[in-house]
Design a protein around this motif. Structure first.
Motif: not given
Length: 167
Positions: A34-45
């Protein structure tokens, strides 16, 4: 039985989601999905939103709605929310913004004018065409140096995770 054993009953997970520090169990954020999904999504956005705002005057949420209207012309706001897992307030703001920019047209139901079916306007189709090119370049950067096989496995895993959370 450990949490890891419950999550992965038939295997021993190589990358442990927790570790012990000073006798206290903590998350190992390098291995906690969940952490990795969140930070990848945040960086993507951050990356895509800045580009889309600078070039097209639209944010990522606007793009998600715009692209959904191109995928399913005549879609309702509720259907947008259902497909892309967006809350109604965010979808409403995006639809209002896209409408104000002349990118949408709608048809209201006769018995309930609040219920609308949405389509991209001619200008919306043009903007979609421009943004999709930018989106594909951003995706290419995201998956740079990821093998085709690893990427296909990643997509399968992401689909399964979504199915696990939202059957």
């Amino acid at each position: 039985m450990s949490d890891t054993a419950r999550a992965f009953p038939n295997t021993e997970r190589a990358s442990k989601p927790t570790k012990i520090r000073d006798g206290v169990r903590i998350l190992d954020i390098e291995n906690y999905a969940p952490f990795l999904l969140t930070v990848v999504n945040n960086a993507w956005q951050r990356r895509t939103s800045a580009d889309y705002r600078a070039r097209f005057g639209l944010g990522v949420v606007d793009w998600r709605v715009l692209s959904m209207l191109n995928i399913e012309p005549g879609i309702t706001a509720n259907r947008v929310c259902e497909v892309i897992h967006m809350d109604k307030a965010a979808a409403s703001r995006a639809l209002s913004n896209l409408m104000a920019n002349g990118l949408l047209v709608f048809e209201a139901e006769k018995n309930d004018p609040r219920k609308r079916r949405w389509w991209l306007s001619e200008k919306g189709q043009q903007v979609h065409s421009e943004i999709i090119s930018a989106a594909m370049k951003h995706e290419a950067k995201l998956v740079e140096n990821v093998s085709d096989a690893d990427f296909e496995t990643f997509l399968a895993v992401m689909r399964q995770m979504l199915k696990n959370l939202d059957p």
